[in-house]
Design a protein around this motif. Structure first.
Motif, mmCIF file in Angstrom:
data_model
loop_
_atom_site.group_PDB
_atom_site.id
_atom_site.type_symbol
_atom_site.label_atom_id
_atom_site.label_comp_id
_atom_site.label_asym_id
_atom_site.label_seq_id
_atom_site.Cartn_x
_atom_site.Cartn_y
_atom_site.Cartn_z
ATOM 1 N N GLN A 42 0.840 -1.205 0.000
ATOM 2 C CA GLN A 42 0.000 0.000 0.000
ATOM 3 C C GLN A 42 0.868 1.245 0.000
ATOM 4 O O GLN A 42 1.845 1.334 0.744
ATOM 5 C CB GLN A 42 -0.931 0.009 1.215
ATOM 6 C CG GLN A 42 -1.876 1.203 1.251
ATOM 7 C CD GLN A 42 -2.937 1.065 2.341
ATOM 8 O OE1 GLN A 42 -2.913 0.092 3.104
ATOM 9 N NE2 GLN A 42 -3.848 2.010 2.414
ATOM 10 N N ILE A 43 0.491 2.197 -0.830
ATOM 11 C CA ILE A 43 1.133 3.510 -0.868
ATOM 12 C C ILE A 43 0.132 4.518 -0.328
ATOM 13 O O ILE A 43 -1.014 4.577 -0.777
ATOM 14 C CB ILE A 43 1.542 3.907 -2.302
ATOM 15 C CG1 ILE A 43 2.456 2.843 -2.890
ATOM 16 C CG2 ILE A 43 2.222 5.266 -2.314
ATOM 17 C CD1 ILE A 43 3.737 2.621 -2.133
ATOM 18 N N GLU A 44 0.559 5.284 0.665
ATOM 19 C CA GLU A 44 -0.356 6.231 1.292
ATOM 20 C C GLU A 44 -0.847 7.250 0.276
ATOM 21 O O GLU A 44 -0.113 7.718 -0.589
ATOM 22 C CB GLU A 44 0.343 6.962 2.451
ATOM 23 C CG GLU A 44 0.680 6.049 3.620
ATOM 24 C CD GLU A 44 -0.558 5.414 4.228
ATOM 25 O OE1 GLU A 44 -1.598 6.100 4.288
ATOM 26 O OE2 GLU A 44 -0.486 4.240 4.623
ATOM 27 N N GLN A 45 -2.136 7.566 0.399
ATOM 28 C CA GLN A 45 -2.755 8.555 -0.479
ATOM 29 C C GLN A 45 -2.083 9.898 -0.294
ATOM 30 O O GLN A 45 -1.860 10.353 0.817
ATOM 31 C CB GLN A 45 -4.254 8.683 -0.160
ATOM 32 C CG GLN A 45 -5.004 9.700 -0.996
ATOM 33 C CD GLN A 45 -5.348 9.157 -2.361
ATOM 34 O OE1 GLN A 45 -5.251 7.973 -2.597
ATOM 35 N NE2 GLN A 45 -5.755 10.028 -3.264
ATOM 36 N N GLN A 46 -1.738 10.542 -1.400
ATOM 37 C CA GLN A 46 -1.143 11.867 -1.359
ATOM 38 C C GLN A 46 -2.100 12.863 -1.993
ATOM 39 O O GLN A 46 -3.020 12.501 -2.718
ATOM 40 C CB GLN A 46 0.187 11.882 -2.118
ATOM 41 C CG GLN A 46 1.217 10.917 -1.537
ATOM 42 C CD GLN A 46 2.458 10.874 -2.389
ATOM 43 O OE1 GLN A 46 2.543 11.533 -3.425
ATOM 44 N NE2 GLN A 46 3.429 10.102 -1.961
ATOM 45 N N ALA A 47 -1.852 14.116 -1.701
ATOM 46 C CA ALA A 47 -2.685 15.158 -2.297
ATOM 47 C C ALA A 47 -2.516 15.123 -3.813
ATOM 48 O O ALA A 47 -1.425 14.889 -4.327
ATOM 49 C CB ALA A 47 -2.289 16.532 -1.756
ATOM 50 N N LYS A 48 -3.614 15.355 -4.528
ATOM 51 C CA LYS A 48 -3.547 15.293 -5.985
ATOM 52 C C LYS A 48 -2.783 16.474 -6.555
ATOM 53 O O LYS A 48 -2.277 16.412 -7.655
ATOM 54 C CB LYS A 48 -4.968 15.264 -6.565
ATOM 55 C CG LYS A 48 -5.680 13.933 -6.365
ATOM 56 C CD LYS A 48 -6.886 13.850 -7.258
ATOM 57 C CE LYS A 48 -7.554 12.484 -7.202
ATOM 58 N NZ LYS A 48 -8.484 12.357 -6.107
ATOM 59 N N THR A 49 -2.718 17.575 -5.835
ATOM 60 C CA THR A 49 -1.907 18.701 -6.261
ATOM 61 C C THR A 49 -1.092 19.174 -5.076
ATOM 62 O O THR A 49 -1.467 18.973 -3.929
ATOM 63 C CB THR A 49 -2.779 19.875 -6.759
ATOM 64 O OG1 THR A 49 -3.728 20.228 -5.738
ATOM 65 C CG2 THR A 49 -3.524 19.501 -8.013
ATOM 66 N N VAL A 50 0.022 19.805 -5.360
ATOM 67 C CA VAL A 50 0.907 20.283 -4.306
ATOM 68 C C VAL A 50 0.491 21.701 -3.942
ATOM 69 O O VAL A 50 0.296 22.555 -4.810
ATOM 70 C CB VAL A 50 2.369 20.244 -4.786
ATOM 71 C CG1 VAL A 50 3.305 20.684 -3.682
ATOM 72 C CG2 VAL A 50 2.714 18.836 -5.250
#
Length: 559
Positions: free
Chosen positions: A207-215
């Protein structure tokens, strides 16, 4: 997270060679975690957001387990849409480019099924398709599941949401029991868990932790820009806020070439990357870009994959991407390592609806701005020149020109005259000719009012007939001229444009479309300057080559 190089993941040599040729520098986190266990033959659940590189995470293990000597289906990849199935099949071919004889076939609804019958009869190692069409081929007997070693469910949660649950269960039940199953999903909801529990064999979960779609550090804005005005607007943006490094994204190789040539002709330090660039040249271009020798890189999405450079300050979407995921990938090139960044998009007409779709996908507004005018750019350049002069005056190591200044004062020039002349000379040396564009004469509010009244949009020129242009035309009609220089003479469009503007002193926009053929070219020139250019051409040469320039009297611009 820091990931090991591809060479440490256990992939066979042909796949490593393909990865290197595509320019991938290091695996993404989901690739680094998924590939090693998948290569062992274990079932796997990969949880990762869209756009994290999961296609290669399952494609590479699939290809590693293919027996090329056995021309029958050995792996099936299920996708929720035909567009995604087509993309995945293309990725299989790219990553398997060093596997001689590899065959992958896409099967999905909306395409002629007889072609798919023929392709499957001819043999395929990998079948990529949507659940409904793959199940259709199973029922018709055109797809034999007995040799299937691997089944991949790409975006399992999305397929379940779209109502494919029954088809997916039927397909998985028809597959050999000793197969390997890879489940990839952005979320682990109840439906996905039920499917895994029923058809998985003690799968390992990565699993890769969810990141923000934009910075949050990326400033996003959009300009309404017509196709023929894009180069001028790019030039103004680069002049207003010089970035250490900038990337301009185009949707096609042709757009990359045209944009690069136009910017080179304007004096910018620019180079290109697209699918026709060799690996050796790609490495050379990227090194020059990292070193700052090339300040602007024009690229397609495919060519920019694996690009990992932290110092990119500006990203320009010269063409708005079709997929919101690609938009996220593009703007994610800037604002890295805690730095601020800026992302600019060019839109016009129906593309505004696509931009709104991107805003909904990213849940982040994209600010609309008016195209900076010539006056704004010139003012910013003057301010920058003033600051540079002030900094130089504050330094102690600049050379003295007292004697030359005294000579000028003795001839009656005032200190103000001298400084003004120096400013003008510096401005001319570092500046460029501006092109007037239609956006200068319009207010965005006027365009919105026209759209609200549903006036017809500006028609687009058909893609196959688009020709290279030196800039927006000046007022007046254009006439075609014949030039005896062509591709076999080793000239490029930028060479011709630069020669005519520099040696003939034509105003910006006097040259329109340039069509390059093998032995000649056709050049559209403003009618009022055509005679002048023909007369002066008798005294010109291009890299020592004399040429003929005259009115084009042949049909369709060909003599």
């Amino acid at each position: 997270m820091d990931t090991p190089p591809f060479s440490e993941l256990g992939l066979p040599a042909p796949l490593l060679a393909a990865v290197e040729s595509l320019g991938f520098e290091r695996p993404s986190p989901i690739q680094a975690l998924s590939i090693p266990p998948a290569l062992t033959g274990s079932d796997l659940v990969g949880l990762s957001q869209t756009g994290s590189g999961k296609t290669a995470a399952f494609t590479l293990p699939v290809l590693a387990r293919i027996n090329l000597q056995e021309l029958s289906p050995q792996a099936i990849v299920l996708c929720p849409t035909r567009e995604l199935a087509h993309q995945v099949c293309e990725e299989v071919h790219r990553l398997g480019s060093e596997m001689r004889g590899l065959r992958a076939v896409p099967v999905y609804g909306g395409a002629p099924i007889d072609r798919q019958f023929r392709a499957l009869r001819q043999g395929a190692h990998v079948v990529v398709g949507t659940p409904g069409r793959v199940l259709d081929h199973l029922r018709r007997g055109s797809l034999d599941p007995r040799g299937i070693r691997m089944v991949v469910l790409d975006e399992a949660d999305r397929m379940l949401d779209m109502g494919f649950r029954e088809d997916m269960e039927t397909l998985l039940a028809d597959m050999p029991e000793d197969r390997q199953t890879l489940f990839f999903s952005a979320t682990m909801n109840r439906q996905v868990r039920s499917l895994i529990d029923r058809f998985g064999r003690e799968p390992e979960t990565v699993q890769i932790e969810q990141q923000a779609k934009t910075v949050s550090t990326i400033d996003q804005c959009a300009y309404e820009v017509r196709e023929r005005s894009k180069v001028e607007v790019v030039s103004r943006l680069l002049d207003i806020e010089p970035a250490r490094l900038s990337i301009i994204f185009c949707n096609t190789k042709r757009s990359v070439d045209e944009c690069t040539e136009a910017l080179l002709a304007r004096g910018y330090a620019v180079d290109r990357l697209h699918g026709d660039i060799t690996q050796q040249m790609r490495e050379r271009v990227l090194k020059r870009f990292r070193d700052g020798i090339v300040e602007v890189l024009v690229a397609t999405d495919v060519a920019a994959r694996g690009l990992d450079i932290d110092e990119i300050d500006l990203v320009i979407n010269y063409d708005l991407p079709q997929d919101p995921e690609d938009y996220v990938h593009r703007i994610g090139r800037t604002g890295r390592a805690g730095r601020s960044g800026r992302a600019v998009s060019f839109v016009f007409g129906r593309e505004l609806h696509r931009l709104e779709m991107i805003e909904r996908y990213t849940r982040h507004p994209v600010r609309r701005e008016r195209v900076p005018s010539q006056e704004v750019v010139e003012g910013r350049l003057a301010d920058r020149l003033f600051e540079q002069l002030k900094d130089r005056l504050g330094a102690a190591d600049f050379p003295s020109f007292e004697q030359q200044l005294d000579r000028l004062l003795e001839q009656g020039f005032t200190p103000t005259d001298v400084v003004s002349a120096l400013f003008a000379m510096l401005r001319e040396e570092g500046g460029r000719e501006f092109s007037e564009i239609q956006e200068d004469r319009e207010d965005p509010a006027d365009r919105r009012q026209r759209r609200d009244r549903r006036e017809p949009r500006e028609p687009r020129e058909p893609r196959q007939r688009r020709e290279r242009s030196a800039g927006p035309p000046v007022d007046g009609d254009m006439v075609p001229l014949f030039c005896s220089l062509g591709k076999r003479s080793g000239v490029r469009v930028g060479d011709l444009i630069g020669m005519f503007y520099n040696e003939a002193g034509l105003p910006q926009g006097a040259i329109g479309h340039v069509k390059l053929f093998d032995k000649h070219c056709r050049i559209d020139v403003a009618e009022e300057f055509a005679g002048q250019l023909i007369e002066m051409a008798g005294r010109m040469n291009l890299r020592g080559k004399r040429f003929v320039l005259d009115y084009d009297r042949g049909p369709g611009g060909q003599r």
